[in-house]
Design a protein around this motif. Structure first.
Motif, short mmCIF file in Angstrom:
data_model
loop_
_atom_site.label_atom_id
_atom_site.label_comp_id
_atom_site.label_asym_id
_atom_site.label_seq_id
_atom_site.Cartn_x
_atom_site.Cartn_y
_atom_site.Cartn_z
N ASN A 191 0.86 -1.33 0.04
CA ASN A 191 0.18 -0.20 -0.06
C ASN A 191 0.86 1.17 0.02
N LYS A 192 0.26 2.35 -0.02
CA LYS A 192 0.81 3.69 -0.09
C LYS A 192 1.90 3.77 0.93
N ARG A 193 1.49 3.60 2.32
CA ARG A 193 2.22 3.75 3.17
C ARG A 193 3.64 2.91 3.31
N GLN A 194 3.43 1.79 2.92
CA GLN A 194 4.46 0.79 2.82
C GLN A 194 5.53 1.04 1.69
N MET A 195 5.05 1.84 0.70
CA MET A 195 5.88 2.24 -0.49
C MET A 195 6.68 3.33 0.20
N GLU A 196 5.90 4.14 0.70
CA GLU A 196 6.63 5.35 1.40
C GLU A 196 7.87 5.10 2.64
N ILE A 197 7.45 3.99 3.27
CA ILE A 197 8.53 3.51 4.18
C ILE A 197 9.77 2.83 3.50
#
Lengths: 209, 209
Positions: free
Chosen positions: A4-10
């Motif tokens: 998800n988006k947050r995982q990509m950001e991390i």
């Protein structure tokens, strides 16, 4: 599994600040440590991140797994095509058959004096004609060839999936690969069921562990 | 992503006790709730479990993703083969060519009086012979066919990968599918590059979301 988006950001944060603690990642995101704990667990278990106790997270270099559809969509005609074998319209059926054997191909492409595609000759066309009792030395191929606009063709940038569908739907063994020109079609390659068979095999190899 | 042992156990527990709360799952495993929280998050995000607030976890029915190798190894000749077209050794070359057109195939299989495989006739063999200036009505096919033991064949339970490799390595367009018998080989099917092309397409379809 899709990230998800947050995982990509991390992932991006870790890439840019390796090694980095979970604490620092949560600060950068402006989120509580507890909020991102499952994300970190997922990224670690899925192999995207390496976690080293008392040091922090490292980026493993693993790319999100390519699905089989993605692999197949990435297979383009230009990467699998063969050289075309081209003859002129005036050549005799006899000579065309000789070309089939000399070049060991199943299909010949016929071009006009400007080298533009005008016809296709399959092994089947030639076999049918050879039965007819005609003088094969005197009969030019333009009499028996399949003509435009009845020729199914493709372009270099087409996917093998599209080409394979056309082959099955239209019951043809090969397609000329063409480049469109103001005045006509230039034959730049051919793509056959042999090429598709090779692609089928490479699909297995590519993913071999 | 591969699931670990504990995640597999959790899946089994949910399957058998649907719906079930995280609390109850952790009790069954004899582990703290916090310990399995990342596992539950992973299973939910990867789509194996559905989580409904105040109800519990449901099993989504999703199976661990099959890799492309697994899909390809699962593709057997028997699932893709076509019907064989068989002729006897005494039939004339002319009649064989007619069979090629009537049945719309690229290859004929030749059998003896006991219906055992003795030869193969390709479009190319027939085309070559038709050029030779012989009386095709008087020439029996056994004179021109490829004979055992020079015939490459396969069995129903072989994988398409094996068959595709043979086709590419030996530059052949089709293989007879045979059943071995004490006295000879029974032809039960044929597998062609068209079948491989269809398999290539189905590989994409199977995985379509």
């Amino acid at each position: 599994m899709e990230l998800n988006k947050r995982q990509m950001e991390i992932l991006e944060i870790v890439k840019a600040n390796v090694p980095i603690t979970g604490e620092h990642i949560s600060e950068r995101l402006g989120l509580a440590r507890a909020t991102i704990r499952p994300d970190l667990a997922i990224l670690t278990m899925a192999g995207y991140l390496d976690a080293r106790p008392r040091v922090g997270y490292f980026y493993s270099g693993k790319k999100p797994a390519q699905s089989i559809e993605e692999s197949m969509i990435g297979m383009k005609v230009r990467d699998f095509q063969s050289m075309p074998v081209v003859v002129t319209e005036q050549i005799s059926v006899y000579d065309a058959i000789c070309h089939i054997f000399l070049e060991d191909v199943g299909t010949l492409y016929v071009v006009d004096n400007d080298s533009y595609l005008t016809g296709v000759l399959s092994r089947k066309d030639l076999l049918r004609t050879s039965l007819g009792g005609n003088d094969l030395n005197k009969m030019p191929v333009h009499v028996i060839m399949t003509r435009m606009p009845n020729i199914t063709y493709c372009k270099k940038q087409d996917t093998l999936i599209d080409v394979a569908k056309k082959m099955i739907d239209k019951q043809i063994d090969s397609l000329p690969v063409i480049e469109e020109n103001v005045d006509g079609l230039n034959v730049v390659g051919r793509i056959t069921k042999t090429n598709i068979t090779a692609a089928f095999l490479s699909l297995g190899d590519e993913h071999e562990l």
